[in-house]
Scaffold this active site. Structure first.
Site, PDB file in Angstrom:
ATOM      1  CB  CYS A  42      -0.935  -0.005   1.204  1.00  0.00           C
ATOM      2  SG  CYS A  42      -1.848   1.529   1.388  1.00  0.00           S
ATOM      3  CB  CYS A  47      -3.127   2.492  -1.728  1.00  0.00           C
ATOM      4  SG  CYS A  47      -3.473   0.783  -1.362  1.00  0.00           S
ATOM      5  CE  LYS A  50      -4.574   4.034  -6.454  1.00  0.00           C
ATOM      6  NZ  LYS A  50      -5.144   2.704  -6.306  1.00  0.00           N
ATOM      7  CE1 TYR A 177     -10.876  -4.242  -7.415  1.00  0.00           C
ATOM      8  CE2 TYR A 177     -10.554  -2.029  -6.572  1.00  0.00           C
ATOM      9  CZ  TYR A 177     -11.214  -3.240  -6.538  1.00  0.00           C
ATOM     10  OH  TYR A 177     -12.197  -3.431  -5.622  1.00  0.00           O
ATOM     11  CD  GLU A 181      -6.875   1.974  -9.174  1.00  0.00           C
ATOM     12  OE1 GLU A 181      -5.705   1.716  -8.830  1.00  0.00           O
ATOM     13  OE2 GLU A 181      -7.823   2.038  -8.363  1.00  0.00           O
ATOM     14  CG  HIS A 461     -29.126  22.648  -4.990  1.00  0.00           C
ATOM     15  ND1 HIS A 461     -29.183  21.806  -6.081  1.00  0.00           N
ATOM     16  CD2 HIS A 461     -29.321  23.904  -5.449  1.00  0.00           C
ATOM     17  CE1 HIS A 461     -29.410  22.541  -7.161  1.00  0.00           C
ATOM     18  NE2 HIS A 461     -29.490  23.815  -6.812  1.00  0.00           N
ATOM     19  CD  GLU A 466     -28.529  18.609  -5.809  1.00  0.00           C
ATOM     20  OE1 GLU A 466     -29.616  18.956  -5.313  1.00  0.00           O
ATOM     21  OE2 GLU A 466     -27.761  19.415  -6.360  1.00  0.00           O
TER      22      GLU A 466
HETATM   23  P1  NDP Z   1      -7.607  -8.070 -10.744  1.00  0.00           P
HETATM   24  O1  NDP Z   1      -7.890  -9.455 -10.316  1.00  0.00           O
HETATM   25  O2  NDP Z   1      -8.508  -6.964 -10.349  1.00  0.00           O
HETATM   26  O3  NDP Z   1      -7.478  -8.015 -12.318  1.00  0.00           O
HETATM   27  C1  NDP Z   1      -6.664  -8.879 -13.033  1.00  0.00           C
HETATM   28  C2  NDP Z   1      -6.974  -8.687 -14.498  1.00  0.00           C
HETATM   29  O4  NDP Z   1      -6.055  -9.407 -15.292  1.00  0.00           O
HETATM   30  C3  NDP Z   1      -8.360  -9.183 -14.873  1.00  0.00           C
HETATM   31  O5  NDP Z   1      -8.906  -8.283 -15.793  1.00  0.00           O
HETATM   32  C4  NDP Z   1      -8.071 -10.539 -15.492  1.00  0.00           C
HETATM   33  O6  NDP Z   1      -9.017 -10.918 -16.449  1.00  0.00           O
HETATM   34  C5  NDP Z   1      -6.758 -10.249 -16.177  1.00  0.00           C
HETATM   35  N1  NDP Z   1      -5.939 -11.443 -16.393  1.00  0.00           N
HETATM   36  C6  NDP Z   1      -5.600 -12.391 -15.488  1.00  0.00           C
HETATM   37  N2  NDP Z   1      -4.797 -13.304 -16.068  1.00  0.00           N
HETATM   38  C7  NDP Z   1      -4.623 -12.918 -17.340  1.00  0.00           C
HETATM   39  C8  NDP Z   1      -3.906 -13.457 -18.450  1.00  0.00           C
HETATM   40  N3  NDP Z   1      -3.215 -14.579 -18.326  1.00  0.00           N
HETATM   41  N4  NDP Z   1      -3.963 -12.802 -19.627  1.00  0.00           N
HETATM   42  C9  NDP Z   1      -4.675 -11.659 -19.737  1.00  0.00           C
HETATM   43  N5  NDP Z   1      -5.366 -11.107 -18.750  1.00  0.00           N
HETATM   44  C10 NDP Z   1      -5.343 -11.725 -17.557  1.00  0.00           C
HETATM   45  O7  NDP Z   1      -6.113  -7.813 -10.255  1.00  0.00           O
HETATM   46  P2  NDP Z   1      -5.248  -6.511 -10.155  1.00  0.00           P
HETATM   47  O8  NDP Z   1      -3.866  -6.999 -10.341  1.00  0.00           O
HETATM   48  O9  NDP Z   1      -5.753  -5.427 -11.018  1.00  0.00           O
HETATM   49  O10 NDP Z   1      -5.474  -6.074  -8.658  1.00  0.00           O
HETATM   50  C11 NDP Z   1      -5.312  -7.010  -7.577  1.00  0.00           C
HETATM   51  C12 NDP Z   1      -6.157  -6.621  -6.409  1.00  0.00           C
HETATM   52  O11 NDP Z   1      -5.608  -5.486  -5.798  1.00  0.00           O
HETATM   53  C13 NDP Z   1      -7.580  -6.245  -6.749  1.00  0.00           C
HETATM   54  O12 NDP Z   1      -8.424  -7.352  -6.777  1.00  0.00           O
HETATM   55  C14 NDP Z   1      -7.946  -5.282  -5.671  1.00  0.00           C
HETATM   56  O13 NDP Z   1      -8.567  -5.974  -4.615  1.00  0.00           O
HETATM   57  C15 NDP Z   1      -6.628  -4.707  -5.225  1.00  0.00           C
HETATM   58  N6  NDP Z   1      -6.514  -3.314  -5.675  1.00  0.00           N
HETATM   59  C16 NDP Z   1      -7.390  -2.396  -5.194  1.00  0.00           C
HETATM   60  C17 NDP Z   1      -7.328  -1.093  -5.604  1.00  0.00           C
HETATM   61  C18 NDP Z   1      -8.317  -0.107  -5.083  1.00  0.00           C
HETATM   62  O14 NDP Z   1      -8.951  -0.380  -4.074  1.00  0.00           O
HETATM   63  N7  NDP Z   1      -8.526   1.021  -5.743  1.00  0.00           N
HETATM   64  C19 NDP Z   1      -6.320  -0.633  -6.546  1.00  0.00           C
HETATM   65  C20 NDP Z   1      -5.448  -1.682  -7.015  1.00  0.00           C
HETATM   66  C21 NDP Z   1      -5.559  -2.965  -6.577  1.00  0.00           C
HETATM   67  P3  NDP Z   1     -10.411 -11.645 -16.038  1.00  0.00           P
HETATM   68  O15 NDP Z   1     -11.311 -10.569 -15.549  1.00  0.00           O
HETATM   69  O16 NDP Z   1     -10.873 -12.233 -17.330  1.00  0.00           O
HETATM   70  O17 NDP Z   1     -10.064 -12.668 -15.018  1.00  0.00           O
END
Ligand code: NDP
Length: 478
Positions: A42, A47, A50, A177, A181, A461, A466
């Site tokens: 984080c 976080c 980022k 995410y 982002e 407002h 709102e």
């Molecule tokens: P996520 O699980 O959110 O996303 C992973 C993405 O990668 C998905 O779109 C997935 O596709 C894709 N993917 C996985 N494997 C492959 C592959 N072999 N080829 C192509 N695409 C692939 O993980 P993140 O790494 O983005 O984030 C991890 C966690 O960190 C999140 O779940 C969240 O909880 C936390 N986080 C929170 C944030 C916040 O609160 N703002 C900010 C950043 C992270 P598919 O959908 O098809 O599985």
């Protein structure tokens, strides 16, 4: 049996540090080992940096907005190295605070890797065995890069904060995410961003209408988002690849411009499932994260690991080995900092205060810092209608600040309401500062507020939020 410590925490991220401090405050003798920098994902590579980059990138639109509001301003370039120096100074400061908090709580810090030897012993990297009545594993997770030809040429979110230069172009793989982002952040900082997501719509698991609007907004801001697309193969680009490029690499005088940070000819050539072949300055994988359990000695000590390598725990974060607990991303429950902190506090309450406290994972509000931003709590429309009949209150509009500035960005406010109980089951917001709004709406939803409770609340407002208390008629029932 006497132990060196009452608690040994492995991992100095948000969850581990909080658990260590709060446990020490009960009078327990506590130690914590961290192999990298205090603060964990984080603070050091998640976080916090980022969000600072989200802020930095947001200024690009402000020049234009400010001019629309009457200011005389000219756009200037973004100076990555100036920002990066300041960013890292801030991370150093925050790391120092974490360290000071531990010191001030009398937590003994070991700046080293530690692994589990047996239910009451950890071993530090220099081979020292240290015993503890309880061991708390809070080692977090790490980005996963798919196993495919050339993937070693890609970077992950860990590397972004350390880049010497901003790339001119980047391909981001993933639709979660992190991918979404960083697509917004880098686009705002002036990088030509292409994003590949293998599924039908980014941000799987979020409300369909909300994710649709986020994707639309991202495209309008200039992100070249390709759905149903993945990477097949990648390798270091040859001079011939670059010379053959018409897109992705900027051209100067009919020739490819030198790629910043690399000599021309050293970009990354990518072949996609849609048949295209292009050269990008960088490729970033944001394809999910894996729990940090490799080589930790956990299974030998009797701790059960799940299919993704996560530590299996019960409602009290206790593993199959009664003296070993685990919290945060390493347990792969909900990968969010405030959840890891809650899990750490519940662990201390249970183990050191004699008050067994399960972690409440229901109705967790969260925000995705995409541009536009998404805030969400509770059930999506799609999830709710599988459970019970619902009414959907929804409005999408151009907020006054954007309308005045001539921007096309739209806002979405959506409530998913139970027909039977009138409770607001879900709230989804796509708007500037949606994260701030959902934190407050989250209190009402967590309290079980009904649609009529929202209606009884007087509007503030003129604001965007709102609309949450002024939507009179359901747009549809489902
Ligand atoms: P996520 O699980 O959110 O996303 C992973 C993405 O990668 C998905 O779109 C997935 O596709 C894709 N993917 C996985 N494997 C492959 C592959 N072999 N080829 C192509 N695409 C692939 O993980 P993140 O790494 O983005 O984030 C991890 C966690 O960190 C999140 O779940 C969240 O909880 C936390 N986080 C929170 C944030 C916040 O609160 N703002 C900010 C950043 C992270 P598919 O959908 O098809 O599985």
């Amino acid at each position: 049996m006497t132990f060196d410590y009452d608690l040994f925490v492995i991992g100095g991220g948000s969850g581990g540090v909080r658990a260590a401090r709060v446990a020490a405050a009960t009078g327990a003798k506590v130690a914590l080992a961290e192999e990298y920098r205090m603060g964990g994902t984080c603070v050091i590579r998640g976080c916090v940096p980022k969000k600072l980059m989200v802020f930095a990138s947001g200024y690009s639109e402000m020049f234009e907005d400010a001019r629309a509001y009457g200011w005389e301003l000219t756009d200037g370039p973004f100076d990555w190295s100036r920002f990066r120096t300041k960013l890292h100074a801030e991370l150093d400061r925050l790391e120092g605070i974490y360290r000071k908090l531990l010191d001030g709580s009398d937590v003994r810090i070991f700046d080293t890797r530690a692994t589990v030897k047996d239910p009451h012993t950890v071993t530090t990297a220099d081979g020292r065995d240290i015993t503890a009545k309880h061991i708390l594993v809070a080692t977090g997770g790490r980005p996963v890069v798919p196993d495919m030809p050339g993937s070693e040429h890609g970077i992950t979110s860990n590397d972004i904060f350390l880049l010497d230069k901003m790339p001119k172009s980047i391909l981001i793989i993933g639709g979660g995410y992190i991918a979404s982002e960083f697509a917004g952040i880098l686009n705002g900082l002036g990088v030509a961003v292409t994003q590949f997501y293998r599924g039908a719509q980014i941000l799987r698991g979020f409300d369909d209408e909300a994710r649709g609007l986020v994707a639309e907004g991202m495209r309008e801001k200039g992100i070249d988002l390709h759905l149903g697309t993945n990477i097949v193969e990648m390798r270091a680009a040859t001079a011939a690849d670059i010379a053959g490029e018409s897109e992705g690499v900027p051209m100067e005088d009919g020739k490819p411009a030198a790629i910043e940070g690399k000599a021309a000819g050293h970009g990354i050539w990518v072949k996609a499932t849609n048949g295209t072949e292009k050269v990008y300055d960088q490729v970033m994988f944001a394809t999910g994260r894996a729990p940090n359990t490799d080589g930790m000695g956990l299974e030998d000590a009797g701790v059960e690991l799940g299919r993704q390598g996560q530590i299996v725990v019960d409602d009290y974060s206790q593993t199959k080995v009664p003296s070993i607990y685990a919290i945060g991303d390493v347990t792969n429950r909900v990968q969010l900092t405030p959840v890891a902190i809650r899990e750490g506090m519940a662990f201390v309450e249970t183990v050191f205060k004699g008050n067994p406290t399960p972690v409440d994972h229901e109705l967790i509000p969260s925000a995705v810092f995409t541009q536009p931003e998404l805030g969400t709590v509770g059930l999506t429309e799609e999830q709710a209608r599988e459970i019970e009949p619902v009414e959907i209150y929804c409005t999408s509009f151009k907020p006054m600040n954007h309308a005045f500035a001539g921007r096309s960005d739209r806002v979405l406010m959506k409530l998913v309401v139970s027909v039977a109980t009138r409770k607001v089951l879900g709230c989804h917001i796509v708007a500037d500062h949606a994260g701030e709004m959902i934190q407050l709406a989250g209190i009402a939803v967590k309290m079980g507020a009904t649609k009529e409770d929202f209606d009884r609340t007087v509007a503030v407002h003129p604001t965007m939020a709102e609309e949450l208390v002024t939507m009179k008629e359901p747009m549809r029932t489902a």
